[in-house]
Design a protein around this motif. Structure first.
Motif, PDB file in Angstrom:
ATOM      1  N   PRO A  63      -7.002  38.531  30.513  1.00 35.02           N
ATOM      2  CA  PRO A  63      -8.153  39.434  30.407  1.00 35.02           C
ATOM      3  C   PRO A  63      -8.273  40.092  29.037  1.00 35.02           C
ATOM      4  CG  PRO A  63      -6.422  40.445  31.703  1.00 35.02           C
ATOM      5  CD  PRO A  63      -5.998  39.030  31.430  1.00 35.02           C
ATOM      6  N   ASN A  64      -7.219  40.065  28.229  1.00 40.83           N
ATOM      7  CA  ASN A  64      -7.261  40.679  26.904  1.00 40.83           C
ATOM      8  C   ASN A  64      -7.809  39.740  25.834  1.00 40.83           C
ATOM      9  OD1 ASN A  64      -6.086  43.019  27.948  1.00 40.83           O
ATOM     10  ND2 ASN A  64      -4.049  42.173  27.664  1.00 40.83           N
ATOM     11  N   LYS A  65      -7.961  38.475  26.159  1.00 35.29           N
ATOM     12  CA  LYS A  65      -8.450  37.507  25.192  1.00 35.29           C
ATOM     13  C   LYS A  65      -9.925  37.777  24.901  1.00 35.29           C
ATOM     14  CE  LYS A  65      -8.602  32.592  24.250  1.00 35.29           C
ATOM     15  NZ  LYS A  65      -8.289  31.259  24.738  1.00 35.29           N
ATOM     16  N   PRO A  66     -10.316  37.782  23.627  1.00 37.47           N
ATOM     17  CA  PRO A  66     -11.718  38.040  23.287  1.00 37.47           C
ATOM     18  C   PRO A  66     -12.637  36.945  23.829  1.00 37.47           C
ATOM     19  CG  PRO A  66     -10.334  38.124  21.328  1.00 37.47           C
ATOM     20  CD  PRO A  66      -9.479  37.644  22.443  1.00 37.47           C
ATOM     21  N   LYS A  67     -13.840  37.348  24.219  1.00 34.49           N
ATOM     22  CA  LYS A  67     -14.808  36.381  24.736  1.00 34.49           C
ATOM     23  C   LYS A  67     -15.479  35.673  23.574  1.00 34.49           C
ATOM     24  CE  LYS A  67     -15.771  38.668  29.060  1.00 34.49           C
ATOM     25  NZ  LYS A  67     -16.786  39.140  29.980  1.00 34.49           N
ATOM     26  N   ARG A  68     -15.840  34.415  23.818  1.00 32.88           N
ATOM     27  CA  ARG A  68     -16.494  33.634  22.776  1.00 32.88           C
ATOM     28  C   ARG A  68     -17.862  34.225  22.459  1.00 32.88           C
ATOM     29  NH1 ARG A  68     -16.489  27.508  24.049  1.00 32.88           N
ATOM     30  NH2 ARG A  68     -17.108  27.487  21.880  1.00 32.88           N
ATOM     31  N   PRO A  69     -18.315  34.083  21.210  1.00 34.17           N
ATOM     32  CA  PRO A  69     -19.609  34.671  20.836  1.00 34.17           C
ATOM     33  C   PRO A  69     -20.767  33.827  21.368  1.00 34.17           C
ATOM     34  CG  PRO A  69     -18.714  33.469  18.992  1.00 34.17           C
ATOM     35  CD  PRO A  69     -17.654  33.452  20.076  1.00 34.17           C
ATOM     36  N   PRO A  70     -21.916  34.462  21.609  1.00 37.54           N
ATOM     37  CA  PRO A  70     -23.074  33.695  22.077  1.00 37.54           C
ATOM     38  C   PRO A  70     -23.666  32.862  20.944  1.00 37.54           C
ATOM     39  CG  PRO A  70     -23.665  35.993  21.753  1.00 37.54           C
ATOM     40  CD  PRO A  70     -22.182  35.891  21.536  1.00 37.54           C
ATOM     41  N   SER A  71     -24.286  31.763  21.316  1.00 34.01           N
ATOM     42  CA  SER A  71     -24.970  30.929  20.326  1.00 34.01           C
ATOM     43  C   SER A  71     -26.310  31.577  19.985  1.00 34.01           C
ATOM     44  CB  SER A  71     -25.185  29.524  20.886  1.00 34.01           C
ATOM     45  OG  SER A  71     -26.079  29.590  21.981  1.00 34.01           O
ATOM     46  N   ALA A  72     -27.011  30.997  19.020  1.00 29.48           N
ATOM     47  CA  ALA A  72     -28.309  31.524  18.600  1.00 29.48           C
ATOM     48  C   ALA A  72     -29.287  31.543  19.781  1.00 29.48           C
ATOM     49  CB  ALA A  72     -28.866  30.696  17.456  1.00 29.48           C
ATOM     50  N   PHE A  73     -29.239  30.523  20.628  1.00 22.96           N
ATOM     51  CA  PHE A  73     -30.136  30.475  21.786  1.00 22.96           C
ATOM     52  C   PHE A  73     -29.875  31.644  22.734  1.00 22.96           C
ATOM     53  CE2 PHE A  73     -30.788  29.098  26.225  1.00 22.96           C
ATOM     54  CZ  PHE A  73     -32.170  28.996  26.214  1.00 22.96           C
ATOM     55  N   PHE A  74     -28.629  31.960  22.991  1.00 21.13           N
ATOM     56  CA  PHE A  74     -28.325  33.058  23.913  1.00 21.13           C
ATOM     57  C   PHE A  74     -28.633  34.425  23.299  1.00 21.13           C
ATOM     58  CE2 PHE A  74     -25.929  29.720  26.032  1.00 21.13           C
ATOM     59  CZ  PHE A  74     -26.376  29.906  27.329  1.00 21.13           C
ATOM     60  N   VAL A  75     -28.523  34.541  21.982  1.00 26.63           N
ATOM     61  CA  VAL A  75     -28.951  35.771  21.315  1.00 26.63           C
ATOM     62  C   VAL A  75     -30.465  35.924  21.502  1.00 26.63           C
ATOM     63  CG1 VAL A  75     -29.172  36.936  19.086  1.00 26.63           C
ATOM     64  CG2 VAL A  75     -27.056  35.747  19.657  1.00 26.63           C
ATOM     65  N   PHE A  76     -31.184  34.814  21.349  1.00 32.53           N
ATOM     66  CA  PHE A  76     -32.635  34.811  21.577  1.00 32.53           C
ATOM     67  C   PHE A  76     -32.954  35.172  23.027  1.00 32.53           C
ATOM     68  CE2 PHE A  76     -36.016  32.164  23.442  1.00 32.53           C
ATOM     69  CZ  PHE A  76     -37.122  32.755  22.852  1.00 32.53           C
ATOM     70  N   MET A  77     -32.208  34.600  23.968  1.00 32.53           N
ATOM     71  CA  MET A  77     -32.480  34.829  25.387  1.00 32.53           C
ATOM     72  C   MET A  77     -32.284  36.296  25.785  1.00 32.53           C
ATOM     73  SD  MET A  77     -33.738  32.323  26.987  1.00 32.53           S
ATOM     74  CE  MET A  77     -33.527  32.819  28.680  1.00 32.53           C
ATOM     75  N   ASP A  78     -31.362  37.006  25.134  1.00 32.84           N
ATOM     76  CA  ASP A  78     -31.184  38.429  25.444  1.00 32.84           C
ATOM     77  C   ASP A  78     -32.471  39.207  25.181  1.00 32.84           C
ATOM     78  OD1 ASP A  78     -28.570  38.179  26.280  1.00 32.84           O
ATOM     79  OD2 ASP A  78     -27.701  38.728  24.334  1.00 32.84           O
ATOM     80  N   THR A  79     -33.074  38.974  24.026  1.00 32.30           N
ATOM     81  CA  THR A  79     -34.319  39.677  23.703  1.00 32.30           C
ATOM     82  C   THR A  79     -35.483  39.132  24.524  1.00 32.30           C
ATOM     83  OG1 THR A  79     -34.721  38.183  21.842  1.00 32.30           O
ATOM     84  CG2 THR A  79     -33.566  40.246  21.369  1.00 32.30           C
ATOM     85  N   PHE A  80     -35.490  37.813  24.747  1.00 38.59           N
ATOM     86  CA  PHE A  80     -36.591  37.207  25.493  1.00 38.59           C
ATOM     87  C   PHE A  80     -36.636  37.713  26.930  1.00 38.59           C
ATOM     88  CE2 PHE A  80     -38.408  33.931  28.238  1.00 38.59           C
ATOM     89  CZ  PHE A  80     -39.657  33.777  27.641  1.00 38.59           C
ATOM     90  N   ARG A  81     -35.481  37.856  27.588  1.00 36.11           N
ATOM     91  CA  ARG A  81     -35.436  38.341  28.978  1.00 36.11           C
ATOM     92  C   ARG A  81     -36.055  39.730  29.092  1.00 36.11           C
ATOM     93  NH1 ARG A  81     -30.092  36.822  28.826  1.00 36.11           N
ATOM     94  NH2 ARG A  81     -29.811  34.709  29.540  1.00 36.11           N
ATOM     95  N   LYS A  82     -35.725  40.604  28.149  1.00 36.01           N
ATOM     96  CA  LYS A  82     -36.270  41.965  28.172  1.00 36.01           C
ATOM     97  C   LYS A  82     -37.793  41.936  28.033  1.00 36.01           C
ATOM     98  CE  LYS A  82     -32.058  43.888  26.229  1.00 36.01           C
ATOM     99  NZ  LYS A  82     -31.419  44.352  25.002  1.00 36.01           N
ATOM    100  N   GLU A  83     -38.269  41.147  27.079  1.00 35.27           N
ATOM    101  CA  GLU A  83     -39.715  41.046  26.870  1.00 35.27           C
ATOM    102  C   GLU A  83     -40.407  40.427  28.078  1.00 35.27           C
ATOM    103  OE1 GLU A  83     -40.209  38.759  23.320  1.00 35.27           O
ATOM    104  OE2 GLU A  83     -39.274  40.277  22.045  1.00 35.27           O
TER     105      GLU A  83
END
Length: 173
Positions: free
Chosen positions: A25-45
């Motif tokens: 559980p202490n291992k860092p999570k992998r970073p999101p790709s460009a698509f998932f960064v886009f999807m975070d903002t897109f979901r809100k909109e």
């Protein structure tokens, strides 16, 4: 027919399930790709424009279609943010894989730790020497190496040997 029966028995051995290793559980999570960064903002909109739509699949399909329709210039800010998150992840995973012990200001310096360690070892050695010195003193004076209780026990026919003291191995530096 016998060959088929034999092959079925072989198949049962192959059906052994292997359990998954538990994740740290202490291992860092992998970073999101460009698509998932886009999807975070897109979901809100999308939720602001369509509050009645609750299905994740509908939002995902709409986000995928929008991503495909974007040009490279429009995708650039999301790719830049993804690269920044990837660089942060690289630092975190490096620190996770190669932990370095940083001495805190309250902990004693390494010189003091070495002195404390030596002192602990000397105490242990003194205990061993003081415990074993009666046996050594008897040998040096030419006396028998048997204690008085052993001499008295010879009449019973049972012999008791003194245990040799062992150093305390629990002290580690």
């Amino acid at each position: 027919m016998k060959a088929k029966a034999g092959s079925r028995a072989g198949d049962s051995r192959l059906a052994v399930k292997k359990s998954k290793a538990e994740k740290d559980p202490n291992k860092p999570k992998r970073p999101p790709s460009a698509f998932f960064v886009f999807m975070d903002t897109f979901r809100k909109e999308y939720k602001e424009k369509h509050p009645d739509v609750k299905q994740v699949s509908v939002i995902g399909k709409a986000g995928g279609e929008k991503w495909k329709s974007l040009s490279d210039a429009e995708k650039a800010p999301y790719a830049a943010k993804a690269e920044k998150l990837k660089a942060e992840y690289a630092k975190k995973i490096d620190a996770y894989n190669n932990p370095q012990v940083i001495p805190s200001p309250t902990s004693p310096s390494s010189k003091h730790r070495r002195q404390n360690c030596l002192t602990q070892h000397m105490v242990v050695l003194n205990r061993v020497v003081s415990c074993s010195s009666p046996f050594q003193a008897g040998e040096a004076s030419g006396d028998s190496d048997k204690s008085k209780s052993e001499v008295n026990d010879e009449d019973d026919g049972s012999e008791v040997r003194p245990s040799t003291p062992t150093p305390d191995r629990s002290l580690r530096c």
